[in-house]
Design a protein around this motif. Structure first.
Motif, PDB file in Angstrom:
ATOM      1  N   ASP A   7      -0.106  33.617  46.235  1.00 55.55           N
ATOM      2  CA  ASP A   7      -1.889  33.595  45.053  1.00 55.55           C
ATOM      3  C   ASP A   7      -2.172  32.897  44.666  1.00 55.55           C
ATOM      4  O   ASP A   7      -3.019  31.665  44.826  1.00 55.55           O
ATOM      5  N   ASP A   8      -0.975  31.227  44.719  1.00 54.14           N
ATOM      6  CA  ASP A   8      -1.490  30.048  44.366  1.00 54.14           C
ATOM      7  C   ASP A   8      -1.569  29.205  45.479  1.00 54.14           C
ATOM      8  O   ASP A   8      -2.410  27.469  46.110  1.00 54.14           O
ATOM      9  N   HIS A   9      -2.279  30.143  47.200  1.00 54.16           N
ATOM     10  CA  HIS A   9      -2.376  28.796  48.181  1.00 54.16           C
ATOM     11  C   HIS A   9      -1.387  28.002  48.584  1.00 54.16           C
ATOM     12  O   HIS A   9      -2.079  26.726  49.304  1.00 54.16           O
ATOM     13  N   ARG A  10      -0.348  27.510  47.987  1.00 55.62           N
ATOM     14  CA  ARG A  10       0.574  26.451  48.443  1.00 55.62           C
ATOM     15  C   ARG A  10       1.440  27.027  49.351  1.00 55.62           C
ATOM     16  O   ARG A  10       2.255  25.823  50.132  1.00 55.62           O
ATOM     17  N   HIS A  11       1.856  28.144  49.787  1.00 57.10           N
ATOM     18  CA  HIS A  11       2.701  28.712  50.431  1.00 57.10           C
ATOM     19  C   HIS A  11       2.386  30.081  51.659  1.00 57.10           C
ATOM     20  O   HIS A  11       1.482  30.775  50.785  1.00 57.10           O
ATOM     21  N   VAL A  12       3.064  30.469  52.462  1.00 61.54           N
ATOM     22  CA  VAL A  12       3.172  31.039  52.921  1.00 61.54           C
ATOM     23  C   VAL A  12       5.118  32.190  53.049  1.00 61.54           C
ATOM     24  O   VAL A  12       5.624  31.451  52.674  1.00 61.54           O
ATOM     25  N   TRP A  13       4.693  33.306  53.022  1.00 60.13           N
ATOM     26  CA  TRP A  13       5.577  34.415  52.854  1.00 60.13           C
ATOM     27  C   TRP A  13       6.284  35.856  54.177  1.00 60.13           C
ATOM     28  O   TRP A  13       4.642  35.668  53.973  1.00 60.13           O
ATOM     29  N   ALA A  14       7.202  35.307  54.362  1.00 63.96           N
ATOM     30  CA  ALA A  14       7.303  37.085  54.652  1.00 63.96           C
ATOM     31  C   ALA A  14       8.770  37.733  54.505  1.00 63.96           C
ATOM     32  O   ALA A  14       9.514  36.969  54.072  1.00 63.96           O
ATOM     33  N   GLY A  15       8.507  39.034  55.250  1.00 64.60           N
ATOM     34  CA  GLY A  15      10.064  40.175  54.574  1.00 64.60           C
ATOM     35  C   GLY A  15      11.431  39.202  55.243  1.00 64.60           C
ATOM     36  O   GLY A  15      11.009  38.602  55.905  1.00 64.60           O
ATOM     37  N   ASN A  16      11.555  39.102  55.110  1.00 66.18           N
ATOM     38  CA  ASN A  16      13.851  38.933  55.793  1.00 66.18           C
ATOM     39  C   ASN A  16      14.897  39.604  55.183  1.00 66.18           C
ATOM     40  O   ASN A  16      15.557  39.868  53.961  1.00 66.18           O
ATOM     41  N   PRO A  17      14.304  41.597  55.992  1.00 61.92           N
ATOM     42  CA  PRO A  17      15.129  42.086  55.375  1.00 61.92           C
ATOM     43  C   PRO A  17      16.486  42.006  55.201  1.00 61.92           C
ATOM     44  O   PRO A  17      17.371  42.937  54.140  1.00 61.92           O
ATOM     45  N   MET A  18      17.064  41.238  56.258  1.00 62.49           N
ATOM     46  CA  MET A  18      18.857  41.036  56.183  1.00 62.49           C
ATOM     47  C   MET A  18      19.188  39.398  55.358  1.00 62.49           C
ATOM     48  O   MET A  18      20.398  39.683  54.784  1.00 62.49           O
ATOM     49  N   GLY A  19      18.262  38.756  54.332  1.00 60.82           N
ATOM     50  CA  GLY A  19      18.020  37.930  54.020  1.00 60.82           C
ATOM     51  C   GLY A  19      18.875  38.461  52.213  1.00 60.82           C
ATOM     52  O   GLY A  19      18.930  39.085  52.237  1.00 60.82           O
ATOM     53  N   SER A  20      19.300  37.354  52.061  1.00 58.81           N
ATOM     54  CA  SER A  20      19.874  37.149  50.777  1.00 58.81           C
ATOM     55  C   SER A  20      18.961  37.332  49.661  1.00 58.81           C
ATOM     56  O   SER A  20      19.403  38.491  48.815  1.00 58.81           O
ATOM     57  N   ILE A  21      17.262  36.863  49.726  1.00 58.24           N
ATOM     58  CA  ILE A  21      16.259  38.577  48.023  1.00 58.24           C
ATOM     59  C   ILE A  21      15.825  38.154  49.551  1.00 58.24           C
ATOM     60  O   ILE A  21      14.996  38.848  48.219  1.00 58.24           O
ATOM     61  N   GLY A  22      15.386  38.838  51.141  1.00 62.89           N
ATOM     62  CA  GLY A  22      15.071  40.017  50.980  1.00 62.89           C
ATOM     63  C   GLY A  22      13.598  39.249  51.782  1.00 62.89           C
ATOM     64  O   GLY A  22      12.788  40.194  52.286  1.00 62.89           O
ATOM     65  N   LYS A  23      13.094  37.852  51.579  1.00 63.29           N
ATOM     66  CA  LYS A  23      12.221  37.467  51.750  1.00 63.29           C
ATOM     67  C   LYS A  23      12.278  35.856  52.192  1.00 63.29           C
ATOM     68  O   LYS A  23      13.810  35.667  50.915  1.00 63.29           O
ATOM     69  N   GLN A  24      11.203  34.887  52.864  1.00 62.66           N
ATOM     70  CA  GLN A  24      11.524  34.387  53.212  1.00 62.66           C
ATOM     71  C   GLN A  24      10.102  32.720  52.675  1.00 62.66           C
ATOM     72  O   GLN A  24       9.454  34.041  52.764  1.00 62.66           O
ATOM     73  N   PHE A  25      10.258  31.734  52.704  1.00 63.61           N
ATOM     74  CA  PHE A  25       8.913  31.149  51.570  1.00 63.61           C
ATOM     75  C   PHE A  25       9.282  29.930  52.015  1.00 63.61           C
ATOM     76  O   PHE A  25       9.996  29.322  52.448  1.00 63.61           O
ATOM     77  N   TRP A  26       7.920  29.355  52.777  1.00 69.74           N
ATOM     78  CA  TRP A  26       7.506  27.718  53.652  1.00 69.74           C
ATOM     79  C   TRP A  26       6.294  27.193  53.220  1.00 69.74           C
ATOM     80  O   TRP A  26       5.546  27.716  52.508  1.00 69.74           O
ATOM     81  N   ASP A  27       6.613  26.349  53.229  1.00 72.39           N
ATOM     82  CA  ASP A  27       4.879  25.420  52.789  1.00 72.39           C
ATOM     83  C   ASP A  27       4.651  24.834  53.821  1.00 72.39           C
ATOM     84  O   ASP A  27       4.921  26.199  55.435  1.00 72.39           O
ATOM     85  N   PHE A  28       2.807  24.457  54.414  1.00 68.82           N
ATOM     86  CA  PHE A  28       2.569  24.398  55.054  1.00 68.82           C
ATOM     87  C   PHE A  28       2.392  23.834  56.422  1.00 68.82           C
ATOM     88  O   PHE A  28       2.100  23.897  57.898  1.00 68.82           O
ATOM     89  N   THR A  29       3.614  22.846  56.691  1.00 71.19           N
ATOM     90  CA  THR A  29       4.780  22.574  57.342  1.00 71.19           C
ATOM     91  C   THR A  29       5.833  23.327  58.208  1.00 71.19           C
ATOM     92  O   THR A  29       6.658  23.102  59.379  1.00 71.19           O
ATOM     93  N   GLY A  30       6.155  24.335  58.107  1.00 75.40           N
ATOM     94  CA  GLY A  30       6.667  25.089  58.331  1.00 75.40           C
ATOM     95  C   GLY A  30       8.485  24.930  57.543  1.00 75.40           C
ATOM     96  O   GLY A  30       9.570  25.224  57.932  1.00 75.40           O
ATOM     97  N   LYS A  31       8.408  23.740  56.858  1.00 77.29           N
ATOM     98  CA  LYS A  31      10.047  23.623  55.797  1.00 77.29           C
ATOM     99  C   LYS A  31      10.203  24.863  55.066  1.00 77.29           C
ATOM    100  O   LYS A  31       9.125  25.174  53.799  1.00 77.29           O
TER     101      LYS A  31
END
Length: 406
Positions: free
Chosen positions: A265-289
């Motif tokens: 919502d702050d338009h600073r990151h993208v995110w997606a689900g990671n069903p098997m990840g530790s918190i179930g999701k991941q976040f990235w900045d616009f450079t892919g980090k």
């Protein structure tokens, strides 16, 4: 109307004993998660009263949110309900939150052992208030205001994105891209469009020799994302590499074959689900980090469509067991404190104190025999918005909603 006027106009109009995720989540929810679903609602009385309904428009309680923007065909203080229609033929909305489209998903066989999951969309025409069938598009994302949609052509991944005027049914502009796109999502304000890129069709299906069941690929071909400015159609592509699951000897990934990105919502990151990840999701900045979960986004659930409330204070959560007949969690975005609200699955916010949800009738035993309802935080009452879907756990024939915010 040119595309810039169209865009400006659109902007102005702007889990234990738990219930299973419904079959319509098949293109987003991990196949393993679906196979393990054992959650069921306890049966109650056997008799079900017939729903006798006509189109209704009933006043809404004031959400406390003042908004002077025009709202198109929807009166922001009314509920437009058709509890006798499933799938709906006429406009369904509540306080400006609109059922802008719905789709029916079916398996289209291509060869003996390959197929693709295809959607037939029914798009709301803002002029007529009717839902109109189209087979042109593989993917439709509707911008806030329900005047414009971003669409992908039938074969995925697509090389261009269309900006569709929902009133005329015409694509006003095409955005051509260098990387194939398989999924789209608008930002909350409608100014940005996140396009998820794939090397292969994320909706492809296959079956092993001797099996009658179709399954999505267990290895995702997701390659990255675009964050596009809707008005100009410009934005860079960012590569996001997929990490392999160390517990999979075949080198498979954590992800579903379709695991789309969205914008925070702050338009600073993208995110997606990671069903098997530790918190179930991941976040990235616009450079892919990859970055830690931003404040207020820690409790997002990628498989719960409603997401965060407009004021950002609450996050729509998973099924919470039996509260009234059914209930879902609402989570404080900062503290994680949970409360319950009525509803089987939370689909879209209506202001900050109401939501549209799937729910079953109090006398229905089958949890898949559900309808759209309007629920209010702190209340055990709900307003039916649509008729009931057929009570089965199959994708074919079950219509799935696409909502747009005002």
């Amino acid at each position: 109307m040119n595309v810039d006027e169209l865009v400006r106009d659109a902007l102005r109009e702007q889990a234990g004993d738990q219930l299973p995720l419904p079959a319509g989540f098949a293109d987003r929810v991990l196949a393993v998660r679906r196979r393990r679903r054992t959650r069921r609602i306890a049966a109650v009385a056997a008799a079900t009263a017939a729903v006798v309904a006509v189109a209704v428009a009933v006043p809404m309680l004031d959400s406390g949110k003042k908004d002077v923007r025009p709202s198109g065909v929807v009166d922001r203080k009314e509920v437009n309900a058709h509890p006798d229609q499933s799938p709906p033929r006429d406009l369904i909305s509540a306080g400006g939150t609109t059922l802008a489209a719905y789709y029916v998903q079916q398996t289209a066989k291509e060869t003996k052992d390959t197929a693709v999951s295809r959607r037939t969309y029914y798009l709301l025409n803002p002029k007529t208030g009717k839902y109109e069938k189209t087979t042109k598009w593989s993917w439709v994302a509707v911008a806030p205001g329900s005047a414009t949609a971003a669409v992908l052509e039938r074969d995925l991944p697509a090389s261009r994105i269309g900006l569709l005027d929902l009133a005329s049914g015409e694509v006003k502009r095409w955005i051509k891209l260098d990387h194939g796109v398989g999924g789209l999502a608008f930002s909350r304000d409608g100014r940005k469009l996140v396009a998820t890129t794939y090397r292969d069709n994320p909706d492809a299906l296959s079956r092993t020799q001797g099996s009658k069941d179709w399954s999505p690929d267990m290895e995702s071909s997701r390659s990255g994302f675009y964050v596009l400015d809707v008005a100009s159609g410009k934005g860079p592509w960012t590569e996001v590499k997929i990490k392999s699951d160390p517990n999979d000897p075949t080198g498979g990934s954590f992800l579903n074959s379709r695991q789309d990105f969205a914008l925070t919502d702050d338009h600073r990151h993208v995110w997606a689900g990671n069903p098997m990840g530790s918190i179930g999701k991941q976040f990235w900045d616009f450079t892919g980090k990859e970055v830690s979960a931003p404040a207020g986004d820690k409790y997002l659930e990628w498989f719960v469509d409603a997401g965060k409330s407009p004021n950002g204070k609450l996050v729509a959560g998973d099924f919470a067991g039996e509260g009234w007949k059914t209930a879902s969690w609402l989570v404080d975005a900062l503290t994680g404190e949970k409360t319950k609200v009525r509803g089987q699955q939370l689909l879209a916010w209506v202001g900050n104190d109401k939501l549209i949800a799937w729910d079953i009738d109090k006398n229905v035993k089958n949890e898949f025999h559900n309808r759209l309802v309007l629920v209010t935080i702190g209340s055990n009452k709900e307003v039916p918005l649509s008729g009931f879907r057929q009570g089965n756990d199959a994708d074919a024939g079950r219509w799935e909603p696409v909502f747009a915010q005002p």
